[in-house]
Design an enzyme around this catalytic site. Structure first.
Site, mmCIF file in Angstrom:
data_model
loop_
_atom_site.group_PDB
_atom_site.id
_atom_site.type_symbol
_atom_site.label_atom_id
_atom_site.label_comp_id
_atom_site.label_asym_id
_atom_site.label_seq_id
_atom_site.Cartn_x
_atom_site.Cartn_y
_atom_site.Cartn_z
ATOM 1 C CD GLU A 62 -2.552 1.778 0.638
ATOM 2 O OE1 GLU A 62 -3.351 0.977 0.138
ATOM 3 O OE2 GLU A 62 -2.500 2.981 0.349
ATOM 4 C CB THR A 71 -11.619 4.990 -1.883
ATOM 5 O OG1 THR A 71 -10.717 5.364 -2.925
ATOM 6 C CG2 THR A 71 -13.026 5.270 -2.330
ATOM 7 C CB SER A 76 -22.659 6.521 4.378
ATOM 8 O OG SER A 76 -22.842 5.309 3.679
ATOM 9 C CB ILE A 78 -24.793 2.324 5.651
ATOM 10 C CG1 ILE A 78 -25.126 3.622 6.392
ATOM 11 C CG2 ILE A 78 -26.014 1.415 5.572
ATOM 12 C CD1 ILE A 78 -26.101 4.512 5.684
ATOM 13 C CG HIS A 80 -25.686 -0.265 1.565
ATOM 14 N ND1 HIS A 80 -26.504 0.797 1.845
ATOM 15 C CD2 HIS A 80 -24.460 0.266 1.331
ATOM 16 C CE1 HIS A 80 -25.807 1.918 1.773
ATOM 17 N NE2 HIS A 80 -24.563 1.618 1.468
ATOM 18 C CB ILE A 370 -14.933 -1.468 -5.786
ATOM 19 C CG1 ILE A 370 -14.242 -2.572 -6.579
ATOM 20 C CG2 ILE A 370 -15.700 -2.034 -4.602
ATOM 21 C CD1 ILE A 370 -15.164 -3.567 -7.254
ATOM 22 C CB SER A 372 -21.059 4.178 -2.511
ATOM 23 O OG SER A 372 -22.118 3.823 -3.361
ATOM 24 C CB CYS A 439 -14.569 15.354 22.292
ATOM 25 S SG CYS A 439 -14.035 17.053 22.247
#
Lengths: 515, 323
Positions: A62, A71, A76, A78, A80, A370, A372, A439
């Site tokens: 890498e 990327t 998000s 999620i 899916h 490839i 989202s 925080c």
């Protein structure tokens, strides 16, 4: 017991111990690799993880100084179900398959995972008509547990939804996960099973590409021998394919900007709010995050590859984003934004999930486009690529009976399990009682454990993705320097040399201030 | 008040406001006071302004005729006040949560682990921080290295490292001009100060004071967006088509209260300003809870906060004696 793989970093980076520096190819041994995976994003690391279950000599290489730094870091988050994927495509098949695998996989990887459900929300008459289309598509994609809801039913489930809601489709298996720790966990397990990992090193050429044994030429002038190459470089896949002369394809980055809201905002809605997709885009969603924040996004802005400022945010788009998202959840306008970021999806003009076996050269596998859905599909895609390696690239697969498929229990617990909740823990190690990131309430103990974890992260961003230190509302105002100091003391690196994400991003352009 | 609480008063924050409140309570005869602070020393933000030979004194002692002192000296003065009392101070102690009804505070530190303590009255004096990039709404662009808040700059300075040679400062209040002076003294160039307003927020007499050390150039705009530039580390800011070069950016001023504990504890705060809702006695929306110092919003010097802490303590005394 397996022999653990080697971990090497670019030798030009002074942030790493001598023993971790990639100085010479002899450090990698004499035998060529069976498979070299180029690109340690979510797909590359998932492939390394799945491949490490077999007796295959694998290298994961890498150009960034951490896994999942390209990327993959801007999504998000999620998982899916694939209910809205294009029907009868490889993408839909892999997303559907992977969505069933994730709950169990998350447990093995020891990463946080939450099945929070999603609702596709219609707020006007036209959208209401489209709900049936959304529902039918879901059924066609094999997501048979979806359910149509009336406006009243949506309101009952989500009291803070827009007053205008006219109906919805409930998708029960849509889930939240942590994209950062996934690629880290994949890599850690693969390494433990014997996969070698090299970070901070870019590939600039492939020699003897028609031969059985080829050489990857690195930017630092080293030649690594391998029988097979898998190009999973995300946005860099087109550039890399040109180097070895693969079939032509075009990728263009599609920017997706996101807004992150402060923690208490995450409790205002409990499901992912999805808009009705249009012909152009899936639209702006509002979602709680696994970390307890609230997220709105993404925008979908296509740019040519040359667009220099692709990962920058713009105030104009973010305003549009807020307007779009508040149509689903009007209370959003009163929630405090704590961060903005731009993620980049790799969009392939020739179609998503562009996969080419023996791509103009034997033994080279190209994986591009490839987009989202990559975070969700990664485990199934990895398995698919392994079959391709076996069937088309002649890789022999023999199961490795000693391979592990899980991370050790609680060895480096994440932010989701603070150690100070256990009275004895602080007595044993006082660092577990020293909160560094106010925080997110991350302790010095957490940071040190991650510095000692298998991938030896040494940059501020790699510690941020592992611990969440600097990811809260103050964005490092209080803790950045203290985190840098802990890295500096623990790893014996001078403070001015601590970097955000590798060489060139050091915190100091260096002037001592002794006056 | 006769109660089964652990302390008469707990003060969250050992900065000027917190110490001001603690000292006033102590001198008024309140025994059993606890001050908690997450930092490893007393003094709050002033303690980050290191004392240096030839350095810039940025803290004013108006009560002593208006002479400037180093922040570190101001912090040491606060520490010396406490050292002559039997006020209990817990440092390195992060408050994790509060319970407004039970009037309790949960904190953790390396020595005691996680502890819950209660009191008859609690003063929040947790100060403020600088607004982050997203919170400023008009700042966008790249996310390179070497973009830092003033506190980060000060904290690096405490470790004898000033990280920028050619500084650009976003924001134009006293904190910004003080940072410019500090950088110049350490050997950096005169700073470029850029802000989204026509004139600097820093008053003219203070700018003249800092002129002794540095003469930064000010560039004021009224724009919707300013973009941070730089692929690896910061190289500049783009505003209105004009590019300002630098090798590092300091994001300064625009204070925002540290009121999250109140928010999570269901004490009323105003969003988006994050200023807690208080009555004229500095009492918060829940009985027995008070606030002092920069958590109340605005931009106040250390000595103002110290006296404000004392004033709040006056209300605390009234509250304790009434109940």
């Amino acid at each position: 017991m397996n022999k653990s793989g080697k971990l090497l970093y670019n030798s030009l980076n002074d942030n790493y111990e001598e023993s971790l520096k990639f100085k010479d190819v002899s450090q990698l041994g004499d035998t060529p690799y069976d498979v070299a995976i180029v690109g340690a994003g979510i797909v590359g690391t998932a492939l390394a993880y799945k491949l490490s279950q077999y007796k295959v000599k694998t290298l994961l290489i890498e150009k960034n100084y951490d896994v999942g730094e390209g990327t993959s870091k801007g999504s998000s988050a999620i998982i899916h179900t694939g209910f809205d994927a294009p029907v009868d495509t490889l993408e839909s098949e892999l997303v559907t398959k992977a969505s069933l695998e994730w709950p169990n996989l998350a447990e093995k990887l020891k990463i946080p995972f939450k099945n929070c459900e999603a609702i596709v929300i219609a707020i006007d008459e036209e959208q209401e008509k489209k709900l049936q289309v959304v529902y039918d598509k879901g059924i066609k994609n094999g997501v048979t547990d979806i359910k149509k809801l009336s406006g009243e039913e949506v309101k009952e489930l989500e009291p803070n939804v827009s007053e205008k809601v006219r109906g919805g489709v409930l998708v029960p298996r849509e889930s939240l996960a942590d994209p950062f720790s996934s690629s880290i966990a994949f890599s850690e397990i693969a390494m433990q099973n014997g996969t070698d990992i090299i970070l901070g090193v870019e590939i600039i050429d492939v020699e003897n590409k028609s031969e059985v044994i080829k050489s990857l030429v690195t930017a630092c002038g080293k030649k690594i021998k391998t029988k097979r190459i898998v190009n999973v470089c995300g946005l860099g896949s087109e550039k890399f394919a040109k180097i070895y002369g693969g079939e032509n394809f075009d990728t263009n980055p599609r920017r997706g900007q996101f807004l992150i809201f402060d923690k208490h905002s995450g409790t205002k809605i409990s499901r992912i709010f999805l808009p009705i997709p249009t012909a152009v885009t899936k639209g702006v969603l509002v979602s709680p995050t696994i970390f307890g924040n609230l997220l709105a996004g993404p925008t979908a802005e296509d740019y040519p590859h040359s667009f220099e400022t692709i990962s920058e945010t713009t105030t104009e788009q973010l305003q549009l984003l807020k307007e779009g998202a508040s149509k689903l959840y009007p209370g959003l306008n009163e929630q405090p934004v704590i961060n903005i970021f731009a993620g980049v999806r790799s969009n392939c003009t020739q179609g998503s999930y562009w996969i080419r076996c023996n791509d103009n050269s034997p033994g080279i596998l190209t994986v591009a486009g490839i987009r989202s859905t990559g975070f969700t599909s990664s485990p199934a895609l990895a398995q698919y690529l392994i079959y391709k390696l076996k069937d088309e690239l002649g890789l022999k697969l023999e199961e490795n009976p000693d391979a592990i498929d899980s991370r050790p229990e609680n060895k480096w617990p994440g932010w989701w399990k603070p150690r100070y909740n256990n009275k004895e823990a602080v007595k044993e190690n006082s660092d577990d009682g020293k909160v560094v990131c106010y925080c997110e309430q991350i302790t010095k103990g957490d940071i040190i454990r991650h510095l000692d974890s298998p991938l030896k992260p040494r940059t501020l961003d790699s510690i941020k993705r592992r611990t969440r230190a600097q990811m809260g509302r103050c964005q490092g105002f209080d803790c950045m320097v203290n985190v840098a100091k802990i890295i500096s003391y623990h790893c014996e690196i001078p403070l001015e040399g601590i970097s955000k994400r590798g060489p060139g991003t050091e915190i100091s352009s260096t002037i001592p201030s002794n006056n | 008040m006769n109660s089964n609480k652990d302390y008469k008063a707990i003060i969250i924050g050992a900065g000027p406001a917190g110490i001001g409140a603690a000292m006033k309570l102590y001198k008024s005869g309140v025994k059993s006071i606890l001050v908690v602070d997450r930092n490893d020393r007393i003094g709050g933000i002033p303690s980050f302004y290191k004392k240096k030979k030839g350095g810039v004194r940025t803290f004013m002692r108006w009560s002593r005729g208006g002479y400037p002192v180093f922040g570190e000296d101001f912090a040491k003065w606060l520490e010396s006040l406490i050292s002559e009392t039997d006020i209990e101070v817990k440092l390195d102690s992060q408050v994790l949560e509060i319970d407004a009804k039970k009037k309790s505070v949960t904190f953790v530190n390396p020595k005691d682990g996680k502890v819950i303590v209660s009191a008859d009255a609690i003063v929040m004096a947790s100060g403020s921080r600088e607004e982050n990039i997203a919170e400023r709404k008009w700042l966008a662009g790249a996310r390179p290295s070497r973009v830092m808040y003033t506190k980060q700059l000060l904290n690096l300075d405490r470790n004898d490292l000033l990280p920028i040679k050619k500084p650009l400062i976003i924001g134009s209040d006293t904190i910004a001009y003080a940072a410019a002076a500090k950088l110049k003294v350490a050997g950096a160039a005169d700073a470029i100060i850029v802000d989204n307003r026509s004139n600097p927020t820093c008053p003219i007499h203070e700018r003249l004071y800092f002129r002794f050390w540095t003469n930064p150039s000010f560039h004021g705009f009224n724009v919707d967006t300013m973009e941070i530039k730089g692929k690896e580390s910061a190289t500049g800011v783009l505003v209105n088509g004009k590019h300002f070069d630098c090798d590092g950016i300091v994001i300064s001023g625009e204070l925002i209260p540290n009121s999250e504990l109140a928010l999570i504890g269901d004490i009323k705060i105003d969003i988006p300003s994050r200023v807690p809702v208080v009555n004229k006695d500095h009492q918060l929306s829940e009985s027995g809870w008070f606030a002092a110092g920069n958590i109340l919003g605005g931009f106040h010097g250390a000595e103002w906060c110290y006296f404000n802490g004392k004033k709040t303590a006056g209300s605390v005394l009234k509250y304790i004696s009434k109940s």
